[in-house]
Design an enzyme around this catalytic site. Structure first.
Site, PDB file in Angstrom:
ATOM      1  N   ASP A  54       0.831  -1.212   0.000  1.00  0.00           N
ATOM      2  CA  ASP A  54       0.000   0.000   0.000  1.00  0.00           C
ATOM      3  C   ASP A  54       0.860   1.253   0.000  1.00  0.00           C
ATOM      4  OD1 ASP A  54      -2.563   1.437   0.281  1.00  0.00           O
ATOM      5  OD2 ASP A  54      -1.685   2.056   2.188  1.00  0.00           O
ATOM      6  N   ARG A  78       1.011   6.490  -6.782  1.00  0.00           N
ATOM      7  CA  ARG A  78      -0.228   7.169  -7.194  1.00  0.00           C
ATOM      8  C   ARG A  78      -0.116   8.658  -6.932  1.00  0.00           C
ATOM      9  NH1 ARG A  78      -4.437   4.363  -3.691  1.00  0.00           N
ATOM     10  NH2 ARG A  78      -5.856   5.875  -4.599  1.00  0.00           N
ATOM     11  N   LYS A  98      -5.783  -2.783   4.428  1.00  0.00           N
ATOM     12  CA  LYS A  98      -5.208  -2.530   5.759  1.00  0.00           C
ATOM     13  C   LYS A  98      -6.129  -3.036   6.868  1.00  0.00           C
ATOM     14  CE  LYS A  98      -4.321   1.643   4.316  1.00  0.00           C
ATOM     15  NZ  LYS A  98      -3.954   3.063   4.174  1.00  0.00           N
TER      16      LYS A  98
END
Lengths: 391, 391
Positions: free
Chosen positions: A132, A139, A158
């Site tokens: 992540d 991103r 998560k």
């Protein structure tokens, strides 16, 4: 994480997700791959554990209240939380305004505390879902943050890795939220509930208003003070309390607690929620006296209305940014908002107070729009979703 | 190329281009940035220089013919060319089948040769448009090759950097081409012409058929032999000659040569085009005797029709792949195609011959489809575009 897919390939995939969208199956597959990129937590007692997540807002003190309320009702709550992002405050930053509070627990200590006292709030561990972090950085620098599927995979992975049996998502919607449009917020809420369901966990997603600050206070220290008032049943504003209770009620319902709304309210009025919060502070290096030592900064700047009219808009994002900046140097810095959208004010009435040496009157004044006619009323909780169902 | 934009950002942009498309202005801006990433060529004599580009096909020997034809008519031709890609043969690989031929000219030597004898064909230099190589590698590994805007920027930037005043693009269209659909090929052709025009250069783009091999021969050595026959006015097949002359005619027209079609044809029949080709070989380390020494491999495998019918399809991509693979070990390896789509054959008629030790009959047989009724006829040249105009 094995290096088989390089940054360029992942960035190209992220951009394709932005423009083509991800189906539910694709979102679940990505979420699963992300969960499997790192460690996952489990609870030796096999007790039912719940968790909650907020998509981020201004004066969002819900975790500070809902976590001890639910734990005070006998349901275990395990919450890993992020830090402030943009104009939104992070729960960890707020808790760290309490002297002594230790948010950096080992995952063993976190699990143990949840088992022992029923709740813990700690900073997200790098051991869980390392993909992540890598994907988010990518991103962030490739303009691919805005994809419902990628956002959902980041959030849910998560939560799944942290081991809860049930998760309540609070998707903020409005001018001071990441999701400004109701349609977007609803799409994210539906996706969060459905992806959670695909992992065999219970999920519920609320869409709640973020067109003005949730509570009256903005800034880590002042938000802790407001959260404590709510925890003791002494809330000065029903709006923040309403969302705290809606989230706590959903968490209790998923844990099978009957009459959840009434049970949650009694936890506040009885003082049990506040005592559970103090117990959590004690377990994490702080204390009630440390909590009571928090005070707003001495430097105080009042803001008064220049003319009569209705509060038409409050720029929560501007206030959130300012409070975050001021609080970086002074934990007592912050903003207290004295009015709500729709309130009728007269010239000279108090609109807000800013605390801290950096407070800027122009910024503060520009954040409040006063108009001759009242704006349309908005609900506080817009909608609630389970997988495949709106209720 | 300065490192300001990293691979991930560029890959994300490429993916956005694939799904969102690039406007003409955006394509021109990208092309300009790519041209400016490296060196550019210029011609001291200020003579008018033309260039041509093919999007790649099977048996595409057009450059071997059109370049000397145009130079033989007194117009300078400067052609930098790529190597084979996928199933398509590259002009440089074909020229290197001629013993002694040197395709690796310094850019100074290239310019000097064009000025001195009127033409040169050399391998693309890394000094021109270095951004193209970087971007192409990135697109190749991020599934972002298929974007009209990115393709056009890649092609046109190299042509602009090479300094020609006018450029003719031959966009191949069909089963053995990169562009399979006519609409796609037309969009690329229009874009190539318009982007070229935006740089103040003359551009014309033809769309030509690639549903079967252009000529009769496939493979570097055999294609050189076929090109020489066309150059001497002794073509055995009108199809390849037709496209070579259409391209040469467009190049001559852009250079202002009147009656271009007739002038081009006379260059072939008079032997001047062939002599210009031999002159170019001499300037680049080879000779006519080296050219005449090229022969197909001794190992020859005939392929005959098993039944009567019409040739409905010829799988040019499969034949191109095979010939390229065989020729990697044996420059005389290749395939001679004896039939055209639409031909009526009887059992036992020759369909093709394969040369070289690796020739594979099954592969060859599978490439020819025979059916009871004739397929619809297709033109050889579909369309021709200038900037903003179809004619």
């Amino acid at each position: 994480m094995s290096g088989e897919v390089d940054d360029a390939q992942m960035a190209a995939l992220a951009m394709a997700c932005v423009w083509r969208g991800l189906s539910l199956e694709e979102t679940v597959a990505l979420t699963k791959a992300m969960v499997e990129s790192g460690a996952t937590l489990s609870y030796p007692s096999k007790a039912f554990v719940v968790d909650k997540h907020s998509s981020g807002g201004v004066s969002d003190l819900v975790s500070l209240v809902a976590v001890p309320v639910v734990a005070a009702c006998g349901v275990r709550v395990a919450k890993l939380s992020g830090r402030a992002l943009g104009h939104t405050g992070g729960t960890i930053d707020k808790l760290e305004a309490i002297p002594g509070f230790n948010a950096t627990l080992s995952m063993d200590a976190f699990v143990h505390q949840v088992e022992r006292i029923g709740c813990a709030i700690a900073a997200q561990s790098d051991a869980l879902v390392p993909a992540d972090k890598r994907l988010y950085h990518l991103r962030d620098r490739t303009a691919t943050v805005r994809s419902i599927g990628l956002i959902a995979a980041s959030i849910v992975s998560k939560k799944i890795a942290a081991g809860a049996n049930a998760i309540v998502y609070d998707v903020k919607c409005g001018s001071a939220a990441f999701m400004r449009e109701e349609r977007e917020a609803e799409a994210l809420a539906r996706t969060l509930a459905s992806v959670t369901d695909a992992f065999g966990r219970q999920g519920r997603a609320l869409v709640t208003d973020m067109n003005e600050p949730l509570g009256r206070s903005i800034g880590p220290g002042v938000e802790v003070i407001e959260a404590c008032r709510i925890l003791r049943g002494r809330a000065r504003d029903e709006r923040a309390e309403h969302v705290c209770l809606a989230v706590a009620e959903a968490m209790l319902e998923l844990a099978g607690v009957p009459d959840a709304a009434a049970v949650a309210r009694v936890a506040l009025t009885s003082g049990r929620a506040y005592r559970k919060f103090v117990e959590m502070l004690g377990a994490q290096g702080s204390s009630e006296s440390a909590l009571e030592s928090i005070e707003p900064s001495d430097r105080r700047m009042p803001l008064r209305a220049e003319r009569e009219g209705y509060i038409a808009a409050i720029d929560g994002a501007a206030l959130g940014h300012a409070a975050r900046e001021w609080a970086a140097r002074d934990k007592g810095a912050g903003i207290i908002v004295r009015v709500r959208i729709g309130d009728l004010v007269r010239a000279g009435d108090s609109l807000a107070e800013a605390y801290g040496a950096d407070a800027d009157e122009t910024l503060l004044r520009d954040a409040f729009a006063i108009e001759a006619s009242p704006p349309p009323k908005r609900p506080v909780v817009y909608a609630s979703y389970r997988a495949g169902e709106r209720w």
